[in-house]
Design a protein around this motif. Structure first.
Motif, PDB file in Angstrom:
ATOM      1  N   GLN A 138      27.191  -4.936  14.924  1.00  0.00           N
ATOM      2  CA  GLN A 138      27.002  -5.473  13.565  1.00  0.00           C
ATOM      3  C   GLN A 138      26.750  -6.970  13.605  1.00  0.00           C
ATOM      4  O   GLN A 138      25.870  -7.482  12.887  1.00  0.00           O
ATOM      5  CB  GLN A 138      28.241  -5.162  12.728  1.00  0.00           C
ATOM      6  N   MET A 139      27.494  -7.686  14.443  1.00  0.00           N
ATOM      7  CA  MET A 139      27.292  -9.128  14.584  1.00  0.00           C
ATOM      8  C   MET A 139      25.934  -9.449  15.208  1.00  0.00           C
ATOM      9  O   MET A 139      25.279 -10.424  14.827  1.00  0.00           O
ATOM     10  CB  MET A 139      28.412  -9.726  15.443  1.00  0.00           C
TER      11      MET A 139
ATOM     12  N   TYR B 186      25.757 -13.926  23.081  1.00  0.00           N
ATOM     13  CA  TYR B 186      24.492 -13.214  23.335  1.00  0.00           C
ATOM     14  C   TYR B 186      23.361 -13.797  22.495  1.00  0.00           C
ATOM     15  O   TYR B 186      22.218 -13.903  22.964  1.00  0.00           O
ATOM     16  CB  TYR B 186      24.655 -11.727  23.034  1.00  0.00           C
ATOM     17  N   ARG B 187      23.675 -14.199  21.280  1.00  0.00           N
ATOM     18  CA  ARG B 187      22.646 -14.739  20.386  1.00  0.00           C
ATOM     19  C   ARG B 187      22.157 -16.111  20.823  1.00  0.00           C
ATOM     20  O   ARG B 187      20.971 -16.434  20.665  1.00  0.00           O
ATOM     21  CB  ARG B 187      23.183 -14.820  18.957  1.00  0.00           C
TER      22      ARG B 187
ATOM     23  N   ALA C  45      21.659 -11.083  10.093  1.00  0.00           N
ATOM     24  CA  ALA C  45      20.580 -12.071   9.980  1.00  0.00           C
ATOM     25  C   ALA C  45      20.994 -13.427  10.566  1.00  0.00           C
ATOM     26  O   ALA C  45      20.171 -14.165  11.097  1.00  0.00           O
ATOM     27  CB  ALA C  45      20.183 -12.227   8.514  1.00  0.00           C
ATOM     28  N   SER C  46      22.280 -13.743  10.462  1.00  0.00           N
ATOM     29  CA  SER C  46      22.807 -14.992  11.020  1.00  0.00           C
ATOM     30  C   SER C  46      24.257 -14.784  11.431  1.00  0.00           C
ATOM     31  O   SER C  46      24.883 -13.783  11.056  1.00  0.00           O
ATOM     32  CB  SER C  46      22.710 -16.121   9.995  1.00  0.00           C
ATOM     33  N   ILE C  47      24.778 -15.726  12.185  1.00  0.00           N
ATOM     34  CA  ILE C  47      26.183 -15.644  12.604  1.00  0.00           C
ATOM     35  C   ILE C  47      27.105 -15.688  11.388  1.00  0.00           C
ATOM     36  O   ILE C  47      28.071 -14.924  11.292  1.00  0.00           O
ATOM     37  CB  ILE C  47      26.523 -16.787  13.584  1.00  0.00           C
ATOM     38  N   GLN C  48      26.763 -16.567  10.417  1.00  0.00           N
ATOM     39  CA  GLN C  48      27.580 -16.689   9.208  1.00  0.00           C
ATOM     40  C   GLN C  48      27.611 -15.375   8.425  1.00  0.00           C
ATOM     41  O   GLN C  48      28.660 -14.948   7.937  1.00  0.00           O
ATOM     42  CB  GLN C  48      27.043 -17.818   8.314  1.00  0.00           C
TER      43      GLN C  48
ATOM     44  N   GLY D 188      30.373 -10.330   6.912  1.00  0.00           N
ATOM     45  CA  GLY D 188      30.438  -8.872   6.889  1.00  0.00           C
ATOM     46  C   GLY D 188      31.727  -8.332   7.480  1.00  0.00           C
ATOM     47  O   GLY D 188      32.213  -7.267   7.066  1.00  0.00           O
ATOM     48  N   LEU D 189      32.307  -9.054   8.430  1.00  0.00           N
ATOM     49  CA  LEU D 189      33.572  -8.630   9.020  1.00  0.00           C
ATOM     50  C   LEU D 189      34.762  -8.999   8.131  1.00  0.00           C
ATOM     51  O   LEU D 189      35.740  -8.249   8.035  1.00  0.00           O
ATOM     52  CB  LEU D 189      33.747  -9.261  10.405  1.00  0.00           C
ATOM     53  N   VAL D 190      34.684 -10.157   7.492  1.00  0.00           N
ATOM     54  CA  VAL D 190      35.791 -10.600   6.636  1.00  0.00           C
ATOM     55  C   VAL D 190      35.859  -9.765   5.357  1.00  0.00           C
ATOM     56  O   VAL D 190      36.952  -9.483   4.841  1.00  0.00           O
ATOM     57  CB  VAL D 190      35.641 -12.102   6.309  1.00  0.00           C
TER      58      VAL D 190
END
Length: 579
Positions: free
Chosen positions: A103-104, A147-148, A108-111, A116-118
Motif C-alpha cells: 500500500q505504501m 524502496y521509493r 501517490a506519495s509518501i504522505q 492511508g495507514l493512519v
C-alpha cells in the motif's frame, strides 16, 4: 615482579650510578627485550585472531542468508510464479503485514501512504483505525520509503526488496549469536560452533524461509544484537568511552526490537526479571543494571510515542516493574550489607516490596487510562496454567492455537541429533552449580572488601556476562517449554550457551577439578579438541543432508485461491473488507 624491579633499577642507574653498575644494566636488557617481544607478538596474534574471527563471522552470516533464501526459492519457485501467487504465499497475518508495505509503495506519495495507514478503513469492517498505533508495521513503512527513494526500481521488484531485507537480517542474527559466544568464551571457535548449530538445527531455530513477514523475523535479530551488547557491557574493567558506546548500542537494539514485535514488553519483562535476580545475588554490578532498567523504559516509551501514545505500552507490567525496582532501591539503601541471615531477610522484604509496588503502579496506571486491552493475555495465562476457565474470545483463540501450546517432546530428539541438547544440559548443570556457590558466597560476605578477598582465593568464580547468559537461558527455556511459539528465543540462545560452555576455560577447569585431573595443559586440550571434534561430527553427519535439501525443487500450487483472487480483482473494486 623481578623483571619489573630490574627495569626500575636501570632507569635510576642510568644517571646516578658508576661503572660498576654496567653489568647490571646489561643483564636487564634481555628481560626488557623479551617483554617487548612478547607484548608485540601477543598483540599481533590478537589482531590476527580478531581479523580471522571477524571474517568467519561475516562469511557464516552471509552464507546463512543465502541458504534460507535458496530454500525459499526452491520450495516455491518464487522467481517463476505470478505476483498474485507470491502474495498468496504469505499466509495468515504475513499477508496482512505485506499488504501495508504494498500500500505504501503504490501510494501517490509518501504522505498519502502514511495518511492511508493512519486513517485505515479497509482492515476492519465499518471502522477506521490507526494501523501505526494498532500494529507494529513501522518496518514496512521504513522499507517502502527506502524502496521509493533508492534508484533500484528498475532492477528489483518491491517483493524481492522486502524478502531480501528479511533474509539479510538473518545474517545479522547469526553474526550476533557468533559474537555473543565469542565474547563469553574468548575464542571465535565458540562462535563458529554456535553458528553451525544454528544452521543444522534450522527447523527449531528459525522459520523465516516460510513465514517471512512475521514480526519475530524482524525482531529477533535485534534482540540477539542487544544480548551481544549486554554481554560486552558486563565485562569487568571496561573503558568509560567503550562503556558509553555499548550503552548506546543496547538502547538502539532495544528500541528496534520493541518497535518491530508486539510481544516486546513480555520478552523484556523476562529480561528485567533476569537482571533483578542477578542483582539481588550480587552477580551483576548494580550501576549497570540500573542503566539497563532505564534503557528498557526509555526504549518502550519512545515506541509508545511513535505508536501515537499506545495505552497498552503505558500500562505494561514491564514499565511498572522497572519503576518499582528503582523506587524500592531508594527505600532500601543498605540492601547488600550485613551477615547472611540479615541479608536474606532484607532480600525477601525487597522482593515483596517490588511485587507490591508493581501491582499498585500497574493498577493505578490502568485505572487512569481506563485500559483493558491486554486483559485477554492474563486470562489466557490463567486458563493455560489451570487457574480457571475463561469465556474471553481472544484468550480462547490463543488456547486453540497449537503454537501457544506446550513444547513438543520431539523437539528435544531433533536437538539431540546434533549433540546440542546434550552439551547444553551438561554446561547448564555445571554453570548452575557455580552460580549457586558464588551467590551463596556473595550473600555470606559482610562487606564488599571481604567479598573481593574471598573471590581472589576461591577456585569457583562466575563472570557477570556468563551469569547473565545463564539466567537468560533458564528463564527463556521455561517460556519455550510453556509456549511453543516462543521456542525460537530459547533454541538460538541454546546454541550460544552450549558452544560457550564447550570452549570455556572456567567450565573445563571446574570439570577437571571435580574429577581430580586438572592441569593447565589438559584444560587447553579439552577446550579446543572437543569443539573441533563436535564440528567435524556435525559436518560429517549433516552436510550431505543440507546439500540434498538445497537440490530439492518444488513449486507453489494453489489454483483455487489464485482463481478466487483473480475473480475478485476483475469483478469488484473492493473498498471494504469482505464480510
Amino acid at each position: 615482579m623481578a623483571d619489573m624491579t630490574t627495569v626500575r633499577q636501570r632507569r635510576v642507574g642510568k644517571g646516578t650510578e658508576g661503572s660498576e653498575e654496567q653489568p647490571s644494566e646489561e643483564k636487564s636488557v634481555k628481560p626488557l627485550g623479551k617483554i617487548l617481544s612478547d607484548y608485540t607478538g601477543g598483540k599481533l596474534w590478537n589482531i590476527l585472531s580478531i581479523t580471522v574471527g571477524g571474517i568467519v563471522a561475516i562469511s557464516l552470516g552471509l552464507l546463512t542468508s543465502v541458504y534460507v533464501a535458496t530454500l525459499h526459492e526452491n520450495d516455491l519457485w518464487f522467481s517463476n510464479i505470478k505476483e498474485v501467487e507470491r502474495e498468496i504465499s504469505f499466509r495468515t497475518e504475513c499477508g496482512l503485514y505485506y499488504s501495508y508495505y504494498k500500500q505504501m509503495i503504490q501510494a501517490a506519495s509518501i504522505q498519502q501512504g502514511l495518511h492511508g495507514l493512519v486513517y485505515d478503513n479497509k482492515t476492519e469492517s465499518v471502522r477506521t483505525i490507526n494501523i501505526l498505533e494498532r500494529m507494529n508495521v513501522y518496518q514496512e513503512v521504513f522499507l517502502s520509503i527506502l524502496y521509493r527513494i533508492l534508484p533500484i526500481q528498475q532492477y528489483l521488484e518491491p517483493v524481492y526488496f522486502y524478502i531480501y531485507t528479511l533474509f539479510g537480517l538473518q545474517a545479522v542474527y547469526v553474526i550476533a549469536l557468533y559474537v555473543t559466544s565469542w565474547l563469553l568464551s574468548g575464542t571465535w571457535l565458540s562462535g563458529l560452533l554456535a553458528a553451525c548449530w544454528y544452521i543444522t538445527n534450522r527447523i527449531d531455530t528459525t522459520r523465516v524461509e516460510f513465514t517471512i513477514p512475521l514480526r519475530e523475523n524482524w525482531a529477533l535479530p535485534f534482540f540477539a544484537v542487544q544480548i551481544a551488547a549486554i554481554t560486552y557491557l558486563l565485562r569487568t574493567n571496561l573503558q568509560p568511552a567503550r562503556e558509553r558506546l555499548t550503552f548506546m548500542a543496547v538502547f538502539i537494539a532495544t528500541f528496534l526490537f520493541s518497535l518491530t514485535w508486539q510481544f516486546n514488553q513480555f520478552m523484556m519483562l523476562i529480561q528485567a526479571l533476569a537482571l533483578f535476580v542477578l542483582d539481588c545475588f550480587d552477580l551483576l554490578p548494580t550501576a549497570k543494571v540500573t542503566w539497563l532498567y532505564i534503557i528498557q523504559i526509555s526504549g518502550l516509551l519512545l515506541v509508545c510515542v511513535l505508536q501515537f501514545f499506545n495505552s497498552m505500552i503505558l500500562g505494561s507490567i514491564l514499565i511498572s516493574f522497572n519503576a518499582s525496582v528503582l523506587i524500592a532501591r531508594t527505600i532500601q539503601k543498605n540492601l547488600k550489607k550485613g551477615p547472611l541471615l540479615n541479608r536474606l531477610g532484607k532480600l525477601i522484604l525487597h522482593v515483596l516490596l517490588v511485587l507490591c509496588l508493581t501491582l499498585l503502579i500497574n493498577k493505578f496506571v490502568k485505572k487512569i487510562l481506563n485500559l483493558e486491552s491486554d486483559e485477554h493475555i492474563f486470562k489466557f495465562l490463567k486458563a493455560k496454567f489451570g487457574f480457571g476457565a475463561t469465556r474471553d474470545f481472544d484468550a480462547n483463540l490463543y488456547l486453540c492455537e497449537e503454537a501457544f501450546g506446550l513444547l513438543p517432546l520431539n523437539t528435544f530428539s531433533r536437538l539431540s541429533d546434533t549433540l546440542l541438547f546434550y552439551i547444553y544440559v551438561f554446561v547448564l548443570l555445571f554453570m548452575t552449580v557455580a552460580a549457586v556457590i558464588v551467590a551463596f558466597r556473595n550473600l555470606s560476605g559482610s562487606n564488599q572488601v571481604q567479598l573481593m578477598e574471598k573471590m581472589g582465593k576461591c577456585t569457583i568464580t562466575l563472570k557477570p556476562d556468563a551469569a547473565y547468559n545463564l539466567i537468560h537461558t533458564v528463564l527463556f527455556g521455561c517460556l519455550a517449554l510453556s509456549t511453543m511459539r516462543m521456542k525460537y528465543l530459547w533454541t538460538s540462545h541454546m546454541c550460544v550457551f552450549a558452544s560457550f560452555g564447550l570452549c570455556s576455560t572456567e567450565v573445563w577447569k571446574l570439570v577437571l577439578k571435580c574429577i581430580h585431573l586438572y592441569t593447565s595443559q589438559r584444560m587447553h586440550v579439552m577446550k579446543y579438541s572437543i569443539p573441533i571434534i563436535t564440528l567435524v561430527y556435525i559436518s560429517y553427519k549433516f552436510w550431505p543432508g543440507i546439500m540434498d535439501e538445497l537440490s530439492e525443487l518444488r513449486e507453489f500450487y494453489d489454483p483455487d485461491t489464485v482463481e478466487l483472487m483473480n475473480w475478485i480483482k476483475k469483478k469488484k473494486k473492493v473498498k471494504k473488507v469482505l464480510q
